[in-house]
Design an enzyme around this catalytic site. Structure first.
Site, mmCIF file in Angstrom:
data_model
loop_
_atom_site.group_PDB
_atom_site.id
_atom_site.type_symbol
_atom_site.label_atom_id
_atom_site.label_comp_id
_atom_site.label_asym_id
_atom_site.label_seq_id
_atom_site.Cartn_x
_atom_site.Cartn_y
_atom_site.Cartn_z
ATOM 1 N N VAL A 8 41.679 36.574 33.584
ATOM 2 C CA VAL A 8 40.369 37.172 33.317
ATOM 3 C C VAL A 8 40.300 37.688 31.880
ATOM 4 O O VAL A 8 41.174 38.438 31.440
ATOM 5 C CB VAL A 8 40.075 38.350 34.280
ATOM 6 C CG1 VAL A 8 38.714 38.968 33.986
ATOM 7 C CG2 VAL A 8 40.142 37.893 35.729
ATOM 8 N N LYS A 21 35.922 35.311 38.001
ATOM 9 C CA LYS A 21 36.572 36.445 37.331
ATOM 10 C C LYS A 21 36.075 37.766 37.914
ATOM 11 O O LYS A 21 36.858 38.699 38.130
ATOM 12 C CB LYS A 21 36.301 36.379 35.826
ATOM 13 C CG LYS A 21 37.018 35.200 35.159
ATOM 14 C CD LYS A 21 36.485 34.976 33.747
ATOM 15 C CE LYS A 21 37.249 33.857 33.040
ATOM 16 N NZ LYS A 21 36.547 33.425 31.815
#
Lengths: 439, 439
Positions: free
Chosen positions: B132, B205
């Site tokens: 992420v 994410k």
């Protein structure tokens, strides 16, 4: 679930915030720590003083011995400020087998090597996230999250009090003295804000960050620093006209010949992230050779932001992460030579802002430009407003005999020498203000 | 000094960056890890393919078995993208006793519970900082640095490709198709950028972050999402006139009745930090109940920023911090019920931007305002430009029959129903564009 018994030494604003998180949010802390963080003792100076928090029976004491002699207490949050007795208490606590969590940056900046070496000898740990930038977790970010990088530079607004004062002066066109009084009323500035506004606090924080990021072992007193206590509203106004704001910036930059360290009011281009950091916020821009620039922004002080950092350290210490990090990184080790040298301050290169009170005669600008040229400093831009006596009413509110000069890159030594020489010119009627300009 | 033997599976851009940090900066990684991080194997698909990096003899192999069967290799960087064979390889590696470091967010968002539970059964760890926001260490910051907080909200620009496209469309007034082609040329967008531009990547994410920050267990497919693939240059221009930029924002917000999750193009006030995030940068604003707002900004993708996150994970894994964190936090545990429920998307409250192609007749605005009012939506501002046929030449470049309406707060359900109804009005000549506005 297992339990880690904790004591807080010093129940001021931050201590009260830490107690609140431990008492009111035990579910949260135990979930993140995998064990209960149990507040067993809170050491205060004056038992009779009224408090903002109800502590369970038996927790409050005015005797540090109640902590030192309790073998069940394994972690102590040490929140006494200043150097002594904070230093002695920390050494005593570690000798008694306690791991330490602290927010005392002055103590670490002054006695870091002694305290950390002693911790290692005793098999103890010191966690200190709360010592720099309040709620911004910059210690963990530099020590762990960015550990794949050689940090190349680090620039930060590290003192919330100064930033509050400068922001208010800038936005409300208020005088330094007025804003300091307001900051004291709002609790942003101490009764004696000297260490905040003279750049000392920022220099202490920068010394800690420079150690983590660059392996520099530096006495914070050796960091060239200028505070905001001499800043005039005029400079904020001229800076704005030139497209800049003035911020108290701490800078650490790595170059081939060593590490540049400085703290001072600096012109920062409007629209760039550091320029837009307002009031009591802190911000840090780190450049790593792999990650590139990473920018952090958050509350640099205050009860709960600082308590957030302290309790994160408590959780890390209880989980055991602090021990692993502490053993591996050998912070402030006396046995490890510093990995970088400080650069000679005079060799640092940067752009400068000069504000000069001058007499309004032909040849004034020429004489100043000649001195700058002699020191190899070239002029990037000039603001010279006509005098109201010139029958031009457009700028009557601006001092008619002020000259503002922005230079191209020059060494600090050249800028300093040029300043001295300019001040001795007969056309210059008072002291010259010289500020750095961020690239 | 002890040694941790490492393998990299998948030597694409990021794998090459990781190998570079391990090979070229062994001094740095061993200082931070307290042990040597030794690259023993690098698994590639095609041995004959030319590479950007010289690997020592014996390191490159095209056989995953060389890693699985080598008991000296204890940590594997798994950089194969997609779901299969990445999932099977990760399970095989863990069964063979390897700890995992990965950047594969799609795999974690889809199979997180299975993979993490299997890791726990086998006594292994999975580190995933690189999955992420690239170089921004948001995973460690949420899981550790901000662990004293209940995260209250989290808003982020999580897809660099989309942000690059939107920035270029906005700043160069270029069309979506032109900018996508440019992004592909520059390597910011894949040959098939569908997952980036349709919001899927950002939703994956966000699902991972929502799990860490809120204990939500959410299928990323269930997150309401809109991509930037339908965004028109007109909307960027109108937004700017209203004082906003449009950003693809992932939002997770905690309310009494559950967690709000969404991904979509959103009007963000010019001058606020998220609005000023340009090109391939990512940024995340986290609000914690103790720390207040913390803002992170950095490169969201690219070889070395992502490698920085991977190698930080390698160091954490080698030091032993990952094991402690992994054991304590029980990420994606099937045994732990989710701590929050998702809110019904229709109940989410926000402000809206509507762009409507309308016929230029009396009563058009009244009919639209009536529909909005019927659904309890009140209008905050309107832009309606006169038609060039009205003999007003000031705005001839702007579509004469476009109406832009900004509303006050309304529920998503009301906004959706109002849109449907407005589109059926005879005075509305085409589909309505509806975008969210950030508070």
């Amino acid at each position: 679930m297992e339990k880690t018994n904790i004591a807080i030494v010093g129940m001021g604003t931050v201590g009260t915030g830490v107690a609140r998180l431990l008492l009111d949010h035990g579910d949260r802390t135990s979930r993140h720590a995998g064990r209960i963080l149990w507040l067993k003792k809170a050491v205060v100076r004056d038992l009779s003083k009224p408090r903002d928090i109800d502590l369970p029976d038996g927790v409050v004491t005015d005797s540090i011995a109640d902590v030192i002699n309790d073998p069940e207490i394994t972690v102590v949050v040490q929140l006494i400020g200043g150097l002594e007795p904070a230093r002695t208490i920390m050494l005593d606590l570690m000798a008694a087998g306690k791991d330490i969590v602290t927010a005392n940056k002055a103590l670490l900046a002054q006695h870091g090597p002694e305290l950390f070496n002693r911790a290692r000898e005793l098999g103890r740990t010191i966690a200190f996230e709360a010592s720099v930038a309040g709620g911004i977790p910059i210690i963990a970010n530099i020590s762990q999250c960015l550990s794949a990088n050689q940090i190349v530079s680090l620039e930060g607004i590290l003192n919330g009090t100064s930033n509050f004062i400068v922001t208010q002066m800038d936005e409300r066109s208020a005088s330094y003295d007025d804003v300091v009084r307001q900051a004291q009323k709002l609790g942003y500035a101490e009764a004696d804000p000297a260490m905040d506004v003279d750049g000392s606090d920022a220099a202490q924080k920068l010394a800690i960050l420079a150690h983590l990021a660059f392996g520099a072992t530096v006495d914070w007193n050796d960091i060239p620093r200028v505070g905001i206590d001499g800043l005039a509203a005029d400079d904020l106004r001229y800076a704005r006209q030139l497209g800049y704001r003035i911020k108290l910036l701490g800078v650490a930059k790595l170059a081939e010949d060593g590490l540049e360290l400085s703290v001072g009011p600096t012109l920062v281009k409007i629209g760039t992230p550091l320029a837009e950091v307002r009031d009591a916020f802190n911000a840090i821009r780190v450049i790593g050779d792999a990650v590139g620039p990473v920018f952090y922004h958050g509350l640099g002080a205050g009860q709960m932001p600082t308590a957030s950092a302290v309790v994160a350290d408590l959780i890390d210490t209880a989980v055991g992460r602090t021990r692993l990090t502490f053993q591996t990184l050998e912070y402030f080790s006396i046995d490890q030579p510093p990995r970088v040298k400080l650069r000679d301050a005079d060799t640092l290169v940067g752009r400068y802002y000069f504000r000069l009170p001058v007499s309004n005669h032909p040849g004034t600008l020429a004489s100043i430009a000649t001195v700058l040229a002699k020191h190899g400093i070239s002029i990037a831009s000039v603001i010279q407003h006509e005098s109201p006596g010139d029958d031009n009413e457009a700028d009557v509110t601006i001092d008619p005999v002020t000259l503002v000069v922005m230079t191209h890159a020059a060494t600090a030594g050249a800028a300093r020498k040029a300043t001295d020489e300019i001040e001795s010119l007969s056309t210059v009627t008072g002291p010259v203000v010289r500020l750095q300009v961020k690239d």
